[in-house]
Design an enzyme around this catalytic site. Structure first.
Site, PDB file in Angstrom:
ATOM      1  CD  GLN A  28       2.777   3.437   4.676  1.00  0.00           C
ATOM      2  OE1 GLN A  28       3.896   3.879   4.459  1.00  0.00           O
ATOM      3  NE2 GLN A  28       2.313   3.243   5.904  1.00  0.00           N
TER       4      GLN A  28
ATOM      5  CB  ALA B 160      -1.032   4.767   7.954  1.00  0.00           C
TER       6      ALA B 160
ATOM      7  CD  GLU C  42       3.994   6.423  14.446  1.00  0.00           C
ATOM      8  OE1 GLU C  42       4.515   7.238  13.661  1.00  0.00           O
ATOM      9  OE2 GLU C  42       3.398   5.398  14.069  1.00  0.00           O
TER      10      GLU C  42
HETATM   11 ZN   LIG Z   1       6.304   8.165  10.276  1.00  0.00          ZN
END
Ligand SMILES: [Zn+2]
Length: 292
Positions: A122, A152, A218
């Protein structure tokens, strides 16, 4: 002041701060006044009274990871891999395949685009998106802001739980569609909104809830939370943040009720004891008066 009273006050001071800290420790959650059941318009009290029994703050399937509740260490997840080669949590395998199968039966072929991501992956994703925005002229802080609307921070993505998947229908991918808001207009995206909860999944970052989740809409990001929890949230139009705040409030009310009940029982016991005492006194008086 008697020693007994001083001791009691000392005891209360000792117990209450810890008790409060324990209650607040679990999550950083929205205020009750911010909770908005946009689909049912149910009040907070009505919502609390109808929370499904499986709604539990300590349920690992309800684990909250967001920018207000980051998790800095890697979460241990037992993983399986989809046919596309995407890893996700093993405990959702059965429900996810049932969801995909139900989609197929209704004429929708879905592709899993993303599932479990380690904190390192990430962080890499976040930094590469930021770099590409800076390469086209955005400042570092602008690039970070724009990146975090959809990506994020590494310690705040629920992809690290393995319980979140990004999923798109073939009706969208076959015309070159990717992870963009327009996906919501396709029939497959609408099918997901209507059916995912029956398999325990919620649309995690809905339109009209971007302030609550701090994420843009989303239509591809679904999160496993368990069937009854998912159905409750989707029926009322609640996010996971709001749902957990409701559960916390339900638990707080239950606790108060318990303490009140205990105090009442104690008062009843004391009253009974007092009556016994009076009875004894009266008996004694009566006995004394009759024998004198
Ligand atoms: Zn996602």
């Amino acid at each position: 002041m008697s020693i007994k009273k001083i001791f009691l006050i000392f005891l209360l001071l000792l117990i209450f701060p810890f008790d409060k800290a324990e209650a607040l420790a679990k999550y950083n959650l929205p205020e009750l006044s911010q909770i908005d059941a946009i689909k049912s318009n149910a009040s907070v009290d009505e919502l609390i009274d109808s929370i499904p029994a499986e709604g539990n703050l300590n349920d690992p399937n309800l684990l909250l990871v967001n920018p207000s509740n980051p998790i800095n260490n890697q979460i241990e997840v037992d993983l399986v891999t989809s046919i596309e080669g995407i890893p996700y949590a093993a405990n959702i395998e059965e429900k996810l395949s049932q969801l995909l199968q139900a989609g197929l039966e209704d004429g929708y072929l879905f592709t899993i685009i993303s599932g479990y991501r380690s904190t390192n992956q990430q962080a890499g994703l976040e930094s590469s998106r930021k770099q590409s925005l800076m390469a086209v002229g955005y400042s570092e802080s602008e690039a970070r802001y724009l990146t975090n609307l959809y990506t994020a921070p590494a310690n705040a993505t629920e992809h690290m739980t393995g319980l979140a998947i990004d999923i798109l229908g073939q009706d969208w991918t076959s015309i070159g569609g990717g992870l963009t808001e327009n996906y919501s207009e396709t029939a497959s995206a609408q099918w997901l909104v209507e059916n995912a909860a029956n398999f325990g999944f919620i649309l995690r970052y809905p339109q009209n809830k971007t302030e609550m989740t701090t994420f843009n809409f989303e239509p591809w990001h679904y999160r496993y939370v368990g069937q009854l929890n998912a159905q409750f949230m989707m029926e009322h139009g609640l996010t996971l943040e709001e749902y957990l705040a409701l559960i916390e409030e339900r638990d707080r009310r239950k606790k108060i009720e318990k303490v009140k009940q205990a105090a009442e029982n104690q008062a009843v016991d004391e009253a009974k004891r007092w009556l016994e005492e009076q009875k004894k006194t009266i008996d004694k008086l009566f006995y004394n008066s009759s024998t004198d």
